[in-house]
Enzyme design. Structure first.
Site, PDB file in Angstrom:
ATOM      1  N   HIS A  96      -3.016   6.540   4.175  1.00 56.50           N
ATOM      2  CA  HIS A  96      -1.891   5.659   4.546  1.00 56.50           C
ATOM      3  C   HIS A  96      -0.540   6.199   4.101  1.00 56.50           C
ATOM      4  O   HIS A  96       0.375   5.430   3.770  1.00 56.50           O
ATOM      5  CB  HIS A  96      -2.108   4.239   4.002  1.00 56.50           C
ATOM      6  CG  HIS A  96      -1.381   3.192   4.811  1.00 56.50           C
ATOM      7  ND1 HIS A  96      -1.317   1.868   4.444  1.00 56.50           N
ATOM      8  CD2 HIS A  96      -0.673   3.273   5.969  1.00 56.50           C
ATOM      9  CE1 HIS A  96      -0.621   1.183   5.328  1.00 56.50           C
ATOM     10  NE2 HIS A  96      -0.221   2.021   6.274  1.00 56.50           N
ATOM     11  N   CYS A 146       0.796  -1.234   0.000  1.00 55.95           N
ATOM     12  CA  CYS A 146       0.000   0.000   0.000  1.00 55.95           C
ATOM     13  C   CYS A 146       0.827   1.282   0.000  1.00 55.95           C
ATOM     14  O   CYS A 146       0.743   2.083  -0.932  1.00 55.95           O
ATOM     15  CB  CYS A 146      -0.927   0.020   1.218  1.00 55.95           C
ATOM     16  SG  CYS A 146      -2.055  -1.385   1.339  1.00 55.95           S
TER      17      CYS A 146
END
Length: 597
Positions: free
Chosen positions: A154, A93
């Site tokens: 994130h 990610c």
């Protein structure tokens, strides 16, 4: 673009001498005609970018799945352009999203890992997307775009204090942010198993138990008078127990409170977040952003929390798919994207809006919950370096009236290409003070070019160059070599099931000399390695890729490592909090989680 150029567009031949036409007049008339007539796609477009988390390329109907229903995604593909070799710059990610936002390989931003920590682990860490990076959202802001991010980020929040927000979306070009500044982990689900540094948590817990038993034993010995035990010894054991217990309990047992939060811009609005209502709230926020900004150019990045674990159990989708809970989640994600597309169509914005759909990387095949995640025919998955299953993702561009319907492109492309494509379409200027690794996709999408500009592509496992591919000129071949590959565990498995994520360093990998070589045009599953006996161009491929790697490495500059232990570990003074730290708690109004029934 006549709206902003009325003075030029309205210039007529009456403004010039009639009897003596000049070259200047001819040029003005020509510019006037070009400006005012133009093509249907000439107006500044809107952009809707939709990214699913951990979705495998084989999870989508138009990419070959015949058990999970994805009608909205499939409809976008039928009406637009589908990319079959769309590649993420990393199989995880944080680094993949860094490359997507900046158009640059993630290690250029310091987000290539050296050790086991390959993503941001704590929301209160100090690492993240550096403030000096120029995202596509920043460039679009300068072009007058309303920019919004709904969903997962994130990429960090703070650097030195709880409210500096140096890594926050609002500091990286997004006027509006609503969603998860972190991501989903099992800790976000009540009763979920520890998901972050589980082995470290176990050791700290055992250390605290040993210290507690030793402390109680010595206290008992001293009280009963069996033998003399000094107060300092007892005090030292008490401090050891308190320290080990605190280091375990405070950052780890409260992860659901520290990491699993929702923010609206810089304000924490829910801590911890309620997963039962998250889906509906993200959809509603995306819809409202489009409605608010329908009369001006806008960029919406809808970054879904699906289908990352823990998987959702929503009322309208639970048990409805043929592929278990994972299939339910994929179908719910498809529904969410359909809702946003419906708003675009309802507001008659379709012909002025470029819609893009993708995943941040491949599916997580080691996850025990993901019983159905599929990376198609491709080998490997999330966190497996350069294997295709972890980096080959869906890529769909939809723009009625501008892009051809039903077109399929089999050339290598990258998530990093979205950056220059958006900036050029918006009439912006690409940064000149840094290297961009992406290329404008529009000539390829429109059919004006048949070849990708990516002759070479480089694949990283953390900060280590793991693999590279070469698409020779005047050839359909796509050669790929692996310099090292992660060691699967247990031996013979198709993934790293013992650690849940493959590592990129030390004894966790096997180096290959010569590198493993495949021709993806003939062997997309990377099953049979080529040799000098089976591939006539074997020596040339190794030479060409070796030279390209050498040139690529010359472009790399040392930057601060954002994923060092000092940057990823929890720092209480950086913790986002609603209320008075450490008593952080707040909730938002409940929202709909999907269609009833």
């Amino acid at each position: 673009m006549c709206g902003r150029e009325t003075k030029i567009c309205n210039t007529s031949s009456m403004d010039l001498p009639v009897t003596r036409p000049s070259l200047l007049g001819l040029l003005i008339l020509t510019a006037s005609a070009q400006c005012c007539v133009g093509s249907p796609g000439e107006a500044t477009p809107n952009f809707v970018l939709m990214m699913v988390d951990d979705l495998g390329i084989g999870d989508v109907g138009c990419y070959g799945n015949d058990t999970v229903r994805t009608p909205n995604i499939d409809k976008l593909a039928r009406g637009g352009v589908k990319l079959t070799q769309h590649i993420a710059a990393a199989p995880l990610c944080t680094p993949s999203r860094t490359a997507f936002m900046t158009g640059r390989y993630p290690l250029r931003s310091g987000l290539g890992a050296k050790g086991r920590v390959q993503v941001i682990l704590f929301l209160a860490g100090s690492g993240g997307l550096p403030p000096n990076e120029t995202t596509f959202a920043k460039v679009l802001q300068t072009r007058g775009y309303a920019t919004g991010l709904v969903g997962k980020w994130h990429l960090g929040v703070n650097c030195e204090s709880r409210d500096d927000h140096c890594h926050h979306p609002n500091n990286h070009g997004f006027d509006y942010f609503y969603g998860l500044p972190f991501t989903l982990y099992d800790d976000c689900k009540p009763g979920g198993k520890p998901d972050i540094l589980g082995d470290v948590q176990g050791k700290l817990w055992h250390l605290s138990l040993v210290a507690a038993v030793a402390f109680l034993t010595l206290v008992s010995v001293r009280v009963t008078g069996l033998f003399e035990v000094g107060k300092k010894t007892i005090g030292a054991l008490a401090l050891l127990w308190l320290a080990s217990f605190s280091v375990w309990y405070v950052p780890f047992k409260l992860l659901g409170t520290w990491n699993c939060i929702l923010m609206r811009n810089r304000d924490v609005v829910e801590q911890p977040m309620n997963l039962e209502t998250l889906t509906g709230r993200l959809v509603s926020e995306a819809e409202r952003f489009v409605e608010r900004n329908q009369h001006k150019p806008f960029l919406l990045f809808l970054s879904l929390a699906h289908v990352h674990t823990p998987l959702f159990k929503s009322k309208g989708f639970a048990g409805k798919s043929r592929n278990g809970l994972y299939g339910d989640n994929v179908e719910e994600a498809d529904w969410m994207m359909g809702r946003v597309v419906d708003v675009i169509e309802k507001l008659n914005l379709s012909e002025r809006t470029l819609i893009y759909f993708t995943s941040d990387h491949g599916g997580h095949i080691e996850s025990s919950e993901a019983s159905g995640g599929w990376n198609g025919i491709y080998r490997g998955g999330k966190a497996m370096g350069g294997w295709e299953g972890g980096i080959r993702v869906p890529g769909i561009f939809h723009w009625p009236g501008r892009l051809p319907a039903g077109k399929v492109i089999e050339e290598p492309t990258s998530l990093m290409d979205v950056y220059p494509t958006l900036v050029n379409l918006a009439g912006g200027e690409l940064p000149k003070d840094r290297i961009l690794d992406g290329h404008d996709l529009l000539p390829l999408l429109e059919g004006r070019s048949r070849r990708s500009e990516h002759e070479f592509m480089f694949h990283y496992c953390g900060m280590y160059l793991n693999a590279a591919r070469w698409h020779p000129h005047n050839s359909n071949a796509i050669f790929k070599v692996h310099f090292f590959t992660p060691n699967f565990s247990p031996p013979g498995a198709g993934g790293c099931y013992e650690t849940k994520h493959c590592m990129c360093h030390g004894g966790y990998v096997t180096y290959h000399n010569p590198p493993l070589m495949f021709n993806l045009a003939e062997d997309p599953s990377e099953r049979t390695a080529l040799t000098a006996e089976t591939e006539p161009r074997y020596t040339e491929v190794l030479r060409q890729i070796s030279q390209a790697v050498e040139e690529h490495r010359k472009t790399l500059q040392p930057v601060p490592n954002q994923l060092s232990w000092g940057n990823v570990l929890w720092k209480p003074w950086l913790q986002p909090c609603c209320g008075t730290f450490p008593f952080c708690s707040c909730s938002e109004a409940r929202g709909s989680s999907g269609p009833a029934g």
